[in-house]
Write a protein that holds these residues in place. Structure first.
Motif, PDB file in Angstrom:
ATOM      1  N   GLY A 248       0.831  -1.200   0.000  1.00  0.00           N
ATOM      2  CA  GLY A 248       0.000   0.000   0.000  1.00  0.00           C
ATOM      3  C   GLY A 248       0.865   1.250   0.000  1.00  0.00           C
ATOM      4  O   GLY A 248       0.617   2.198  -0.753  1.00  0.00           O
ATOM      5  N   SER A 249       1.894   1.219   0.821  1.00  0.00           N
ATOM      6  CA  SER A 249       2.789   2.367   0.920  1.00  0.00           C
ATOM      7  C   SER A 249       3.526   2.610  -0.397  1.00  0.00           C
ATOM      8  O   SER A 249       3.600   3.740  -0.885  1.00  0.00           O
ATOM      9  N   SER A 250       4.050   1.532  -0.974  1.00  0.00           N
ATOM     10  CA  SER A 250       4.734   1.667  -2.260  1.00  0.00           C
ATOM     11  C   SER A 250       3.786   2.225  -3.303  1.00  0.00           C
ATOM     12  O   SER A 250       4.158   3.050  -4.133  1.00  0.00           O
ATOM     13  N   PHE A 251       2.553   1.738  -3.229  1.00  0.00           N
ATOM     14  CA  PHE A 251       1.589   2.144  -4.220  1.00  0.00           C
ATOM     15  C   PHE A 251       1.271   3.626  -4.102  1.00  0.00           C
ATOM     16  O   PHE A 251       1.172   4.341  -5.101  1.00  0.00           O
TER      17      PHE A 251
ATOM     18  N   VAL B 204       4.071   5.508  -5.624  1.00  0.00           N
ATOM     19  CA  VAL B 204       3.992   5.442  -7.088  1.00  0.00           C
ATOM     20  C   VAL B 204       2.906   6.386  -7.600  1.00  0.00           C
ATOM     21  O   VAL B 204       3.106   7.131  -8.565  1.00  0.00           O
ATOM     22  N   LEU B 205       1.770   6.382  -6.917  1.00  0.00           N
ATOM     23  CA  LEU B 205       0.678   7.266  -7.318  1.00  0.00           C
ATOM     24  C   LEU B 205       1.084   8.726  -7.215  1.00  0.00           C
ATOM     25  O   LEU B 205       0.641   9.564  -7.996  1.00  0.00           O
ATOM     26  N   GLY B 206       1.925   9.014  -6.239  1.00  0.00           N
ATOM     27  CA  GLY B 206       2.368  10.394  -6.089  1.00  0.00           C
ATOM     28  C   GLY B 206       3.397  10.777  -7.136  1.00  0.00           C
ATOM     29  O   GLY B 206       3.432  11.916  -7.602  1.00  0.00           O
ATOM     30  N   VAL B 207       4.246   9.821  -7.500  1.00  0.00           N
ATOM     31  CA  VAL B 207       5.382  10.144  -8.363  1.00  0.00           C
ATOM     32  C   VAL B 207       5.027  10.045  -9.841  1.00  0.00           C
ATOM     33  O   VAL B 207       5.287  10.969 -10.616  1.00  0.00           O
ATOM     34  N   VAL B 208       4.424   8.924 -10.239  1.00  0.00           N
ATOM     35  CA  VAL B 208       4.331   8.638 -11.674  1.00  0.00           C
ATOM     36  C   VAL B 208       3.429   9.600 -12.449  1.00  0.00           C
ATOM     37  O   VAL B 208       3.901  10.217 -13.413  1.00  0.00           O
ATOM     38  N   PRO B 209       2.164   9.793 -12.053  1.00  0.00           N
ATOM     39  CA  PRO B 209       1.327  10.650 -12.907  1.00  0.00           C
ATOM     40  C   PRO B 209       1.894  12.061 -13.041  1.00  0.00           C
ATOM     41  O   PRO B 209       2.013  12.587 -14.155  1.00  0.00           O
ATOM     42  N   LEU B 210       2.283  12.640 -11.912  1.00  0.00           N
ATOM     43  CA  LEU B 210       2.796  14.007 -11.953  1.00  0.00           C
ATOM     44  C   LEU B 210       4.127  14.054 -12.702  1.00  0.00           C
ATOM     45  O   LEU B 210       4.362  14.929 -13.529  1.00  0.00           O
ATOM     46  N   GLY B 211       4.986  13.083 -12.413  1.00  0.00           N
ATOM     47  CA  GLY B 211       6.285  13.046 -13.075  1.00  0.00           C
ATOM     48  C   GLY B 211       6.137  12.941 -14.582  1.00  0.00           C
ATOM     49  O   GLY B 211       6.803  13.643 -15.347  1.00  0.00           O
TER      50      GLY B 211
ATOM     51  N   LEU C  31       8.427  14.157  -3.654  1.00  0.00           N
ATOM     52  CA  LEU C  31       8.961  15.310  -4.389  1.00  0.00           C
ATOM     53  C   LEU C  31      10.375  15.069  -4.910  1.00  0.00           C
ATOM     54  O   LEU C  31      10.640  15.267  -6.094  1.00  0.00           O
ATOM     55  N   PRO C  32      11.301  14.613  -4.053  1.00  0.00           N
ATOM     56  CA  PRO C  32      12.642  14.361  -4.601  1.00  0.00           C
ATOM     57  C   PRO C  32      12.631  13.277  -5.670  1.00  0.00           C
ATOM     58  O   PRO C  32      13.408  13.337  -6.621  1.00  0.00           O
TER      59      PRO C  32
ATOM     60  N   LEU D   9       5.573   3.236 -17.102  1.00  0.00           N
ATOM     61  CA  LEU D   9       6.013   1.939 -16.605  1.00  0.00           C
ATOM     62  C   LEU D   9       7.432   2.012 -16.045  1.00  0.00           C
ATOM     63  O   LEU D   9       7.718   1.489 -14.978  1.00  0.00           O
ATOM     64  N   LEU D  10       8.305   2.660 -16.806  1.00  0.00           N
ATOM     65  CA  LEU D  10       9.698   2.745 -16.364  1.00  0.00           C
ATOM     66  C   LEU D  10       9.797   3.512 -15.050  1.00  0.00           C
ATOM     67  O   LEU D  10      10.545   3.149 -14.149  1.00  0.00           O
ATOM     68  N   MET D  11       9.010   4.570 -14.947  1.00  0.00           N
ATOM     69  CA  MET D  11       9.043   5.365 -13.735  1.00  0.00           C
ATOM     70  C   MET D  11       8.484   4.564 -12.566  1.00  0.00           C
ATOM     71  O   MET D  11       8.956   4.665 -11.447  1.00  0.00           O
ATOM     72  N   PHE D  12       7.475   3.776 -12.874  1.00  0.00           N
ATOM     73  CA  PHE D  12       6.890   2.915 -11.862  1.00  0.00           C
ATOM     74  C   PHE D  12       7.948   1.964 -11.304  1.00  0.00           C
ATOM     75  O   PHE D  12       8.127   1.845 -10.096  1.00  0.00           O
ATOM     76  N   ILE D  13       8.689   1.331 -12.198  1.00  0.00           N
ATOM     77  CA  ILE D  13       9.720   0.386 -11.753  1.00  0.00           C
ATOM     78  C   ILE D  13      10.763   1.094 -10.908  1.00  0.00           C
ATOM     79  O   ILE D  13      11.147   0.633  -9.835  1.00  0.00           O
ATOM     80  N   SER D  14      11.233   2.224 -11.386  1.00  0.00           N
ATOM     81  CA  SER D  14      12.338   2.872 -10.672  1.00  0.00           C
ATOM     82  C   SER D  14      11.868   3.380  -9.311  1.00  0.00           C
ATOM     83  O   SER D  14      12.622   3.365  -8.350  1.00  0.00           O
ATOM     84  N   THR D  15      10.609   3.815  -9.229  1.00  0.00           N
ATOM     85  CA  THR D  15      10.096   4.286  -7.937  1.00  0.00           C
ATOM     86  C   THR D  15       9.947   3.122  -6.974  1.00  0.00           C
ATOM     87  O   THR D  15      10.354   3.193  -5.817  1.00  0.00           O
TER      88      THR D  15
END
Lengths: 454, 274, 325
Positions: B69-72, B75-82, B141-142, B198-204
């Protein structure tokens, strides 16, 4: 990514690089004009040394946070339960990090804008010197903490130069760790050991017997530096408890680089060469070593009370415990330091309640909680009840003996933040034969002085 | 034409060897994870009585539900905005060709080769100053910032090759830059955006160092970051440790199996155009 | 992204969305003729699109980088006021034997992270092309790639168990009669670093193989046909056609894996913590230790910056080498 690197037009890239370089140089220039890092962050002195203290908690609700290592959580939660039953208006929320993370983060957590109210502090010198902790002298007067055994109080004091063992009181511990030799009773019988060895000669005789019988004499997971346990046991007797404590407490001019220490280390090297440690000790971690000792692979396992519960569960009556045998004419000494050395951060806004919790740690109730968790109790009084004949009971007896002899020694790895790594790495090299006792001590002392800026 | 057997046999042998090498450690973990708990098994021996419930226990012990859940959330915070920020920047650099864009481009280049360790210590103090230490936002954010170099490159490459006539046509219609971006370019960029996501998802998901530095609470870390705590606590039981580690790896492996079809498609598309 | 962690790195070689390997040079260039005024006005406005990404990057990468440069000239414990020490930290990085040896270890890891995987991947990719077996190729792709997508920290745990005294590696060696060489691999100072390196090989092999396979797919088939007609063998074809055709993909592989080797952290941190002794210490772990355990922020920053400079010093010449003629 990089194929774009590859297909860049070189001339254009060069121009842009120059431009970026120019921008970079300008930024550097701007940096040089900055204030040094860390300016404007020290807490006010008044916060660090309160004079108006109260031992009355009243009945207004008070909320405290306690910060400790995850390995101590069960003990802390039991203490919190016992304390808040007495003081229903106080709630204490525990916050736990993995033990090593807690140790390294503590200074930064203490310095943060919202520090906890009670926190375990291992590296006491620097944070006390930096004014991050509450000077507890006023509370000590109010509660009468001077009744505590002097050997314990020394572990709570820091003077103005950051030297521990003297000066104002900054902490109070809930209990103590105890180290010694666990032994496998079945295997002990095999090598003709009817009672724990009383002298170094007896001990070494048993090691040789075990080796001959194809039993691993000493179990140690040196990937996480466990050979240091037996190493420091030898150092304790070679240098004496007092001078080792002074070294850990940063007494001026303290050194560990002495011929006596080298002799103690040489003994460990000889043990390693004689095959007294497992062959793969440098590739085994502490938990692995514990499992292997419990499975009956080795005669001795030098470790601490934190392993007692697991060994009790896995070995039952087959495990015993004794203090490292002292050389002729010496009192027993071994590593025994605060389980959680609790301080009150200077930035706490509920110091009276936090101090009441610290005082509670001396109570019979708290002592029983701590003993039930496998540690030795803080303060003085009746030895709390333990199961007769269990390894836990043996550990408590050993601790009573140790306090009697004033033989509590701090772990040398805790002398400075970076020394754990140095000691452990050097112990790995000592076992490998990659270093000599003299070089090892020199490396440790150099690192020690380097970190203390001496 | 048939390939001569002289190259066929060593070829197949080498290939099988490489495949075995890739899968062997995971098999070793699986075998160990199925042994009775508390036993000290050998590295590779299929259990006589596989204990599948070990995975259930490890799931509970390692608290995988919380971790996932935490990872998710991260990911939700990072991927769409990123992805959104990178797409916009890629559009500016690749399609609009903003003046001075090449300076930003070179700075991003620097970010691609920069070892991550160089920013981690100051980043800790910066996040502390912002008061975001041990918060999810302070990790999200980072992570977005760190993802920017690669992500902008990726999208820039796409927009460099998108025909400029599209923008021209859109502006003839009097559509503003934003509108032509939204109506014309964004739909066309969707395949690239999906791959980037997808790539961002993996790296996050796999981010380790940042998670252990900026987040003290293992339950709020990434899956990878939680490993450190898990190992510290359960290394006595080799069986549970392996079962838990496999569980922590599993989501990534599953995602990859889906992701792979995507790769193949993208490759086919690439080769048609190439 | 390769700079973010050891896995899940850039795969643009695989999923390069649309561009052919080399976009025509003209596309990379700003049009030569003077742009029309209308266009220019729109251009400045275009920065609104780039600004958010640029801002995030500036705040969370460039600012810490600048701070790192500043810290490196100070002696700072992270709490009290720092003292300016000039170049002292840098002098230490270049004179302290432990720090130097950690840098040397990072370079040693390049053998395992880059040289071995790229070489093997070239062979495997070349052979798969020869086999023309779709099914086998697909299966190989799947299996080889899994190590690259799992967290590197998890890979370290898998391998720690492989290398343990009772682990699979020693088991295999015993089976083939090499019991004499079995050992706790992470406990042996001579073998620990190569053992760590092999984890890097494991992670990078699949990634490189797939990248090179997709590169081979782009090489004009008629070249291979012609070579066949000339009666060229596998290795001749490989040298004359495959290698030159893969120049760019090899460049990408080498670049990414070299950065991963020099900046390695996750694997070492989880597998050996730099031990036994100092035999597997790498700059990444050393920076973490100095920065967070010992709170010597200045020295940690100086070491990290030296590491960055080294990465650039290695990567830039490589870029030249692999740039297409």
């Amino acid at each position: 990514m990089t194929d774009h690197l590859v297909t860049q037009d070189p001339a254009r890239l060069a121009r842009t690089r120059l431009r970026a370089l120019g921008a970079g140089a300008a930024a550097l220039f701007a940096l040089a004009a900055c204030a040094p890092p860390g300016a404007g962050s020290a807490p006010a002195a008044s916060e660090a040394a309160p004079t108006e203290v109260s031992t009355d908690l009243g009945d207004e609700p008070v909320e405290l946070t306690l910060y400790d290592g995850a390995g101590l959580k069960a003990k802390d939660e039991a203490l919190i339960r016992a304390f808040t039953e007495r003081h229903p208006n106080v709630t204490i929320t525990g916050r736990y990090d993995p033990d090593d993370v807690q140790a390294q983060n503590a200074p930064r957590v203490l310095a943060s804008d919202d520090p906890p109210d009670i926190a375990r502090v291992i590296a006491l010198s620097d944070v006390a010197e930096d004014g991050l902790l509450t000077d507890l002298d006023a509370y000590a007067d109010a509660y009468g903490w001077d009744e505590l055994p002097e050997g314990q109080l020394a572990q709570y004091r820091v003077n103005e130069d950051g030297v521990r063992g003297e000066g104002s009181q900054y902490t109070l511990a809930d209990g103590f760790t105890v180290t010694g030799f666990y032994y496998n009773k079945d295997l002990a019988e095999k090598v003709g050991m009817s009672a724990p060895p009383r002298t170094m000669e007896e001990l070494e005789g048993l090691l040789a017997e075990a080796e001959d019988a194809g039993i691993v004499p000493i179990m140690a997971g040196n990937q996480t530096g466990q050979v240091m346990t037996s190493t420091q046991m030898m150092l304790n007797y070679a240098l004496g408890a007092e001078s080792l404590n002074e070294w850990v407490f940063h007494a001026p001019g303290a050194t560990i680089d002495t011929p006596e220490a080298a002799e103690a280390l040489a003994r460990i090297r000889d043990w390693a060469e004689a095959g007294y440690y497992p062959e793969d000790t440098n590739g085994t971690d502490a938990t692995g070593a514990l499992g292997r000792f419990a499975a009956g692979e080795a005669l001795f396992y030098p470790s601490g009370n934190w392993d007692a519960a697991a060994l009790d569960e896995q070995m039952g009556d087959n495990v015993g415990f004794f203090l490292p045998p002292a050389p002729d004419g010496q009192e027993p000494a071994t590593m025994s330091d605060p389980a959680s050395n609790f301080a009150i951060p200077a930035g706490s806004d509920a110091k009276d309640a936090a101090a009441a919790f610290l005082d509670f740690l001396r109570s019979e109730e708290a002592r029983q909680v701590v003993v039930d968790a496998g540690f030795a109790p803080s303060g003085e009084g009746e030895v709390p009840a333990t199961e007769q004949g269990s390894v836990t009971a043996q550990i408590q007896e050993a601790f009573a003996q140790l306090v009697e002899a004033d033989g509590q020694v701090q772990f040398v790895q805790n002398a400075t933040n970076g020394l754990t790594t140095t000691w452990n790495s050097e112990a790995q090299r000592l076992v490998d034969g990659a270093t000599t006792p003299e070089d090892m001590l020199d490396a440790v002392q150099t690192k020690y002085e380097d970190e203390l800026g001496r | 034409m048939r390939t001569p057997t002289s190259t066929r046999i060593p070829g197949v042998a080498l290939l099988l060897l490489a495949m075995a090498f890739s899968i062997f450690p995971l098999l070793s973990m699986l075998c160990t994870a199925l042994q009775p708990q508390g036993s000290v098994p050998l590295g590779l021996s299929w259990p006589s009585d596989p204990q599948w419930h070990n995975f259930v226990d490890a799931w509970n012990v390692a608290d995988i539900t919380t971790l996932a859940g935490s990872s998710f959330l991260l990911v939700l915070g990072v991927v769409p905005l990123g992805v959104l920020l990178a797409t916009m920047a890629g559009y500016a650099l690749g399609q609009l060709r903003v003046p001075g864009g090449s300076v930003l481009f070179v700075l991003l280049l620097l970010g691609l080769t920069l070892p991550f360790e160089v920013t981690i210590v100051p980043l800790y103090y910066q996040i502390q100053e912002m008061g975001l230490l041990n918060t999810r936002l302070g990790l999200i954010l980072p992570l977005i910032g760190l993802n920017m170099p690669f992500a902008v490159f990726w999208m820039r490459a796409h927009f460099l090759n998108a025909p400029a006539e599209l923008s021209e046509a859109a502006s003839m219609d009097g559509a503003g830059a934003w509108q032509s971006f939204r109506a014309v370019h964004l739909p066309l960029a969707l395949p690239s955006i999906a791959s980037l996501g997808l790539l961002m998802f993996i790296s996050t998901w796999n981010q380790f160092l940042l998670a252990i530095v900026l987040m003290d609470d293992p339950a709020k870390r990434t899956m990878a970051g939680a490993l450190q705590n898990f190992v510290g606590q359960y290394s006595t039981d080799v069986v549970l440790l392996n079962a838990g580690s496999l569980l922590i790896m599993a989501p990534m492996i599953l995602v990859f199996l889906f992701f792979q079809r995507h790769i193949v498609k993208a490759m086919l598309a690439g080769s048609v155009k190439g | 992204m390769s700079t973010l962690d050891g896995s899940g790195g850039p795969l643009q070689g695989l999923t390069r969305p649309t561009p052919a390997p080399a976009a025509p040079a003209g596309q990379e260039q700003v049009p030569a003729q003077a742009p029309r005024p209308r266009r220019r006005r729109k251009n400045w406005g275009g920065w609104l699109f780039a600004a958010p990404a640029a801002l995030m990057y500036a705040v969370f990468v460039l600012r810490p980088l600048a701070a790192s440069i500043q810290y490196s000239f100070y002696d700072w414990d992270g709490i009290t006021v720092a003292t300016f020490v000039g170049l002292e930290n840098y002098v230490r990085v270049f004179t302290d034997p432990q720090l130097l040896s950690s840098i040397w270890h990072a370079f040693f890891l390049i053998i395992f992270f880059t040289v071995v995987p790229v070489t093997v991947a070239l062979l495997v990719a070349g052979l798969i092309r020869e086999l023309r077996s779709k099914g086998l190729g697909r299966l190989a792709q799947t299996l080889l790639f899994i190590p690259y997508v799992i967290p590197a920290a998890a890979a370290a745990i898998a391998w720690s168990w492989m290398y343990a005294t009772t682990g699979a590696v020693n088991q295999l060696l015993s089976v083939v009669g090499l019991e004499s060489v079995t050992r706790a691999w992470f406990g042996d100072p001579a073998w620990a670093l190569p053992a760590v390196g092999l984890i890097g090989t494991w992670i990078n092999l699949g990634f490189c193989t797939i990248l090179l396979m997709s590169g081979i797919g782009k090489i004009d088939v008629s070249l291979y046909e012609a070579a066949k007609l000339d009666g060229a063998g596998f290795f001749q074809t490989f040298r004359a056609i495959t290698l030159p055709g893969l120049r760019q993909e090899i460049g990408v592989c080498v670049t990414i894996t070299v950065i991963a080797a020099l900046a390695s952290f996750d694997i070492v941190f989880m597998a050996t913590q730099g031990g036994p002794g100092y035999s597997t210490m790498v700059p990444g772990v050393q920076v973490y230790r100095l920065g967070f355990t010992e709170s010597r922020i200045g020295l940690a920053s100086a070491l990290a910056l030296v590491l960055s400079a080294l990465v650039l010093a290695v990567i830039l010449p490589l870029q030249r080498l692999f740039r297409e003629k």
